[in-house]
Design a protein around this motif. Structure first.
Motif, PDB file in Angstrom:
ATOM      1  N   ASP A 179       0.828  -1.206   0.000  1.00  0.00           N
ATOM      2  CA  ASP A 179       0.000   0.000   0.000  1.00  0.00           C
ATOM      3  C   ASP A 179       0.862   1.255   0.000  1.00  0.00           C
ATOM      4  OD1 ASP A 179      -2.691  -1.266   0.320  1.00  0.00           O
ATOM      5  OD2 ASP A 179      -1.797  -1.973   2.184  1.00  0.00           O
ATOM      6  N   ILE A 180       1.995   1.161   0.703  1.00  0.00           N
ATOM      7  CA  ILE A 180       2.936   2.275   0.822  1.00  0.00           C
ATOM      8  C   ILE A 180       4.332   1.720   0.571  1.00  0.00           C
ATOM      9  CG2 ILE A 180       3.917   4.033   2.350  1.00  0.00           C
ATOM     10  CD1 ILE A 180       1.328   3.913   3.993  1.00  0.00           C
ATOM     11  N   VAL A 181       5.127   2.454  -0.206  1.00  0.00           N
ATOM     12  CA  VAL A 181       6.520   2.051  -0.429  1.00  0.00           C
ATOM     13  C   VAL A 181       7.416   3.247  -0.177  1.00  0.00           C
ATOM     14  CG1 VAL A 181       6.397   2.476  -2.919  1.00  0.00           C
ATOM     15  CG2 VAL A 181       8.114   0.895  -2.023  1.00  0.00           C
ATOM     16  N   THR A 182       8.580   3.018   0.456  1.00  0.00           N
ATOM     17  CA  THR A 182       9.425   4.119   0.938  1.00  0.00           C
ATOM     18  C   THR A 182      10.856   4.022   0.400  1.00  0.00           C
ATOM     19  OG1 THR A 182      10.059   2.927   2.950  1.00  0.00           O
ATOM     20  CG2 THR A 182       8.075   4.285   3.066  1.00  0.00           C
ATOM     21  N   PRO A 183      11.067   4.029  -0.902  1.00  0.00           N
ATOM     22  CA  PRO A 183      12.432   3.920  -1.429  1.00  0.00           C
ATOM     23  C   PRO A 183      13.218   5.213  -1.265  1.00  0.00           C
ATOM     24  CG  PRO A 183      10.919   4.342  -3.221  1.00  0.00           C
ATOM     25  CD  PRO A 183      10.068   4.167  -1.980  1.00  0.00           C
ATOM     26  N   ASN A 184      14.533   5.081  -1.062  1.00  0.00           N
ATOM     27  CA  ASN A 184      15.371   6.263  -1.241  1.00  0.00           C
ATOM     28  C   ASN A 184      15.583   6.480  -2.737  1.00  0.00           C
ATOM     29  OD1 ASN A 184      17.552   4.576  -2.075  1.00  0.00           O
ATOM     30  ND2 ASN A 184      18.205   4.314   0.052  1.00  0.00           N
ATOM     31  N   VAL A 185      16.329   7.504  -3.105  1.00  0.00           N
ATOM     32  CA  VAL A 185      16.481   7.832  -4.529  1.00  0.00           C
ATOM     33  C   VAL A 185      17.152   6.686  -5.284  1.00  0.00           C
ATOM     34  CG1 VAL A 185      17.569   9.408  -6.172  1.00  0.00           C
ATOM     35  CG2 VAL A 185      16.502  10.320  -4.106  1.00  0.00           C
ATOM     36  N   THR A 186      18.168   6.092  -4.687  1.00  0.00           N
ATOM     37  CA  THR A 186      18.848   4.958  -5.333  1.00  0.00           C
ATOM     38  C   THR A 186      17.874   3.823  -5.592  1.00  0.00           C
ATOM     39  OG1 THR A 186      20.951   5.513  -4.259  1.00  0.00           O
ATOM     40  CG2 THR A 186      20.710   3.270  -5.083  1.00  0.00           C
ATOM     41  N   GLU A 187      17.064   3.492  -4.606  1.00  0.00           N
ATOM     42  CA  GLU A 187      16.113   2.383  -4.742  1.00  0.00           C
ATOM     43  C   GLU A 187      15.003   2.704  -5.736  1.00  0.00           C
ATOM     44  OE1 GLU A 187      17.149   1.008  -0.194  1.00  0.00           O
ATOM     45  OE2 GLU A 187      15.462   2.341  -0.588  1.00  0.00           O
ATOM     46  N   ALA A 188      14.596   3.971  -5.776  1.00  0.00           N
ATOM     47  CA  ALA A 188      13.613   4.381  -6.781  1.00  0.00           C
ATOM     48  C   ALA A 188      14.177   4.195  -8.183  1.00  0.00           C
ATOM     49  CB  ALA A 188      13.194   5.834  -6.553  1.00  0.00           C
ATOM     50  N   CYS A 189      15.459   4.514  -8.360  1.00  0.00           N
ATOM     51  CA  CYS A 189      16.109   4.301  -9.649  1.00  0.00           C
ATOM     52  C   CYS A 189      16.143   2.818 -10.003  1.00  0.00           C
ATOM     53  CB  CYS A 189      17.526   4.865  -9.625  1.00  0.00           C
ATOM     54  SG  CYS A 189      17.627   6.675  -9.607  1.00  0.00           S
ATOM     55  N   ILE A 190      16.471   1.971  -9.032  1.00  0.00           N
ATOM     56  CA  ILE A 190      16.528   0.531  -9.287  1.00  0.00           C
ATOM     57  C   ILE A 190      15.150   0.012  -9.689  1.00  0.00           C
ATOM     58  CG2 ILE A 190      16.944  -1.730  -8.234  1.00  0.00           C
ATOM     59  CD1 ILE A 190      18.968  -0.299  -6.364  1.00  0.00           C
ATOM     60  N   LEU A 191      14.126   0.430  -8.963  1.00  0.00           N
ATOM     61  CA  LEU A 191      12.772  -0.064  -9.228  1.00  0.00           C
ATOM     62  C   LEU A 191      12.265   0.373 -10.601  1.00  0.00           C
ATOM     63  CD1 LEU A 191      11.104   0.528  -5.741  1.00  0.00           C
ATOM     64  CD2 LEU A 191      11.627  -1.686  -6.776  1.00  0.00           C
ATOM     65  N   THR A 192      12.715   1.525 -11.063  1.00  0.00           N
ATOM     66  CA  THR A 192      12.205   2.074 -12.333  1.00  0.00           C
ATOM     67  C   THR A 192      13.218   1.962 -13.469  1.00  0.00           C
ATOM     68  OG1 THR A 192      12.955   4.299 -11.720  1.00  0.00           O
ATOM     69  CG2 THR A 192      10.697   3.697 -11.127  1.00  0.00           C
ATOM     70  N   ASP A 193      14.334   1.267 -13.226  1.00  0.00           N
ATOM     71  CA  ASP A 193      15.375   1.108 -14.252  1.00  0.00           C
ATOM     72  C   ASP A 193      15.866   2.455 -14.771  1.00  0.00           C
ATOM     73  OD1 ASP A 193      15.155  -1.775 -14.198  1.00  0.00           O
ATOM     74  OD2 ASP A 193      13.307  -1.563 -15.346  1.00  0.00           O
ATOM     75  N   THR A 194      16.031   3.389 -13.837  1.00  0.00           N
ATOM     76  CA  THR A 194      16.506   4.735 -14.162  1.00  0.00           C
ATOM     77  C   THR A 194      17.979   4.861 -13.789  1.00  0.00           C
ATOM     78  OG1 THR A 194      14.313   5.674 -13.697  1.00  0.00           O
ATOM     79  CG2 THR A 194      16.185   7.203 -13.711  1.00  0.00           C
ATOM     80  N   PRO A 195      18.841   5.304 -14.686  1.00  0.00           N
ATOM     81  CA  PRO A 195      20.252   5.519 -14.314  1.00  0.00           C
ATOM     82  C   PRO A 195      20.348   6.518 -13.160  1.00  0.00           C
ATOM     83  CG  PRO A 195      19.988   5.591 -16.699  1.00  0.00           C
ATOM     84  CD  PRO A 195      18.601   5.588 -16.113  1.00  0.00           C
ATOM     85  N   TYR A 196      21.145   6.188 -12.168  1.00  0.00           N
ATOM     86  CA  TYR A 196      21.261   7.054 -10.985  1.00  0.00           C
ATOM     87  C   TYR A 196      22.144   8.261 -11.288  1.00  0.00           C
ATOM     88  CZ  TYR A 196      22.510   8.777  -6.384  1.00  0.00           C
ATOM     89  OH  TYR A 196      22.719   9.588  -5.292  1.00  0.00           O
ATOM     90  N   ARG A 197      21.754   9.369 -10.715  1.00  0.00           N
ATOM     91  CA  ARG A 197      22.609  10.551 -10.691  1.00  0.00           C
ATOM     92  C   ARG A 197      22.175  11.417  -9.515  1.00  0.00           C
ATOM     93  NH1 ARG A 197      18.738  12.598 -14.464  1.00  0.00           N
ATOM     94  NH2 ARG A 197      18.176  14.762 -13.921  1.00  0.00           N
ATOM     95  N   GLU A 198      22.964  12.406  -9.213  1.00  0.00           N
ATOM     96  CA  GLU A 198      22.599  13.363  -8.173  1.00  0.00           C
ATOM     97  C   GLU A 198      21.633  14.408  -8.754  1.00  0.00           C
ATOM     98  OE1 GLU A 198      23.575  13.081  -5.100  1.00  0.00           O
ATOM     99  OE2 GLU A 198      25.165  11.576  -5.303  1.00  0.00           O
ATOM    100  N   ASN A 199      20.874  15.024  -7.884  1.00  0.00           N
ATOM    101  CA  ASN A 199      20.087  16.209  -8.245  1.00  0.00           C
ATOM    102  C   ASN A 199      19.038  15.967  -9.329  1.00  0.00           C
ATOM    103  OD1 ASN A 199      21.679  17.820  -6.457  1.00  0.00           O
ATOM    104  ND2 ASN A 199      23.268  17.941  -8.028  1.00  0.00           N
ATOM    105  N   PHE A 200      18.185  14.981  -9.115  1.00  0.00           N
ATOM    106  CA  PHE A 200      17.036  14.817 -10.002  1.00  0.00           C
ATOM    107  C   PHE A 200      16.101  16.024  -9.856  1.00  0.00           C
ATOM    108  CE2 PHE A 200      18.135  10.265  -9.829  1.00  0.00           C
ATOM    109  CZ  PHE A 200      17.999   9.935 -11.180  1.00  0.00           C
ATOM    110  N   ARG A 201      15.511  16.433 -10.963  1.00  0.00           N
ATOM    111  CA  ARG A 201      14.487  17.463 -10.901  1.00  0.00           C
ATOM    112  C   ARG A 201      13.225  16.887 -10.258  1.00  0.00           C
ATOM    113  NH1 ARG A 201      16.345  17.921 -16.169  1.00  0.00           N
ATOM    114  NH2 ARG A 201      14.447  16.923 -16.942  1.00  0.00           N
ATOM    115  N   LYS A 202      12.400  17.793  -9.706  1.00  0.00           N
ATOM    116  CA  LYS A 202      11.148  17.357  -9.090  1.00  0.00           C
ATOM    117  C   LYS A 202      10.298  16.571 -10.080  1.00  0.00           C
ATOM    118  CE  LYS A 202       6.891  19.045  -6.902  1.00  0.00           C
ATOM    119  NZ  LYS A 202       6.126  20.239  -6.457  1.00  0.00           N
ATOM    120  N   SER A 203      10.225  17.025 -11.318  1.00  0.00           N
ATOM    121  CA  SER A 203       9.416  16.338 -12.322  1.00  0.00           C
ATOM    122  C   SER A 203       9.906  14.918 -12.567  1.00  0.00           C
ATOM    123  CB  SER A 203       9.415  17.126 -13.632  1.00  0.00           C
ATOM    124  OG  SER A 203      10.733  17.252 -14.149  1.00  0.00           O
ATOM    125  N   GLU A 204      11.215  14.714 -12.474  1.00  0.00           N
ATOM    126  CA  GLU A 204      11.781  13.378 -12.668  1.00  0.00           C
ATOM    127  C   GLU A 204      11.464  12.476 -11.477  1.00  0.00           C
ATOM    128  OE1 GLU A 204      15.727  14.175 -15.343  1.00  0.00           O
ATOM    129  OE2 GLU A 204      15.750  14.952 -13.294  1.00  0.00           O
TER     130      GLU A 204
END
Length: 278
Positions: A140-165
């Motif tokens: 119901d609720i998931v609490t990933p940090n930015v690194t984990e959000a990248c892993i879950l969405t297959d997004t290359p990690y970097r610093e300073n993602f924009r809010k829209s990203e």
């Protein structure tokens, strides 16, 4: 005799004896918020793995027998919260646990512990990251940090993602199943941002003043507050704000006491400042 007169959260995570993380953090915080915390350990550590040396024992072999005794007692849970899982077999066991014990009003909170600061924990390379997505789908609720959000969405990690990203990643995670997502630890210069996303509501980026360098265990504190608040019926955004403020207070007090960074934060000193709310 009923064992279910009080709200309970099953916390499926490792137990670490020193370093203030995982079950050792969840149990006192959830209990303070007037919910019975029922731990199901996935592993036992003498101290967490950022120290140079530690003892570890995997508890996969005992998890289903442990669950069997709860089954005999007829336990029910208002919440199920998951943390560190170290194998595909443990993810299977937890998925079975959720399928069996989830009731109509049970809150499932998944903290997808897989990495931090752009680094994937070694055990999570490859298949295990893909299996974590199956567990997220049941939450119901998931609490990933930015690194984990990248892993879950297959997004290359970097610093300073924009809010829209960050919003796009939260939307993609929510599309897997959970109605509520908070992406924690977004770098905002002198602030730390937590992107709060709920289906059918405008996402909001909540900022907290950055206090000193990173300390171990803060994610476990944050997730424990979120899980307890969910069971207590606290509004999600209010809960994220409460959790963020409490982590900040813990860090401030730990800095005052000059605690080593790896020793976590001294939440014990300030737990009384976290009010029960519903």
């Amino acid at each position: 005799m009923s064992h279910n007169r009080q709200k309970k959260i099953a916390v499926i995570n490792d137990f670490t004896g020193f370093g203030r993380c995982s079950i050792a953090v969840s149990l006192p915080i959830i209990s303070h918020l007037r919910i019975q915390c029922c731990p199901l350990p996935t592993a036992i550590f003498s101290n967490h793995t950022e120290y140079d040396s530690f003892y570890q024992e995997d508890f996969t072999y005992g998890m289903e027998s442990y669950m069997g005794e709860w089954r005999k007692l007829g336990l029910t849970f208002s919440g199920i919260a998951t943390g560190y899982l170290n194998s595909a077999e443990q993810i299977r066991i937890v998925k079975d646990f959720i399928t069996e014990w989830k009731c109509a009003d049970t809150q499932i909170v998944v903290d997808p512990v897989m990495g931090d600061h752009g680094d994937i924990y070694p055990v999570y390379e490859g298949e295990l990251c893909r299996r974590m997505k199956e567990l997220v789908a049941l939450s119901d609720i998931v609490t990933p940090n930015v690194t984990e959000a990248c892993i879950l969405t297959d997004t290359p990690y970097r610093e300073n993602f924009r809010k829209s990203e960050l919003i796009s990643m939260a939307e993609a995670i929510s599309a897997m199943g959970p109605g509520k997502v908070v992406i924690t630890g977004a770098d905002r210069g002198s602030f730390i941002g937590n992107l709060c996303y709920e289906k059918d509501q405008e996402p909001v980026l909540l900022r907290t003043k950055r206090i000193g360098p990173r300390r171990a265990g803060t994610g476990d504190i944050f997730a424990a507050v979120i899980a307890a608040d969910a069971v207590n019926g606290v509004d999600f955004r209010t809960s994220v704000r409460r959790a963020s403020r409490f982590v900040k207070v813990c860090i401030l007090r730990s800095a005052e006491l000059e605690l080593p960074l790896l020793d976590g934060v001294c939440f014990e000193e300030v737990l009384h400042t976290l009010p029960y709310s519903r």
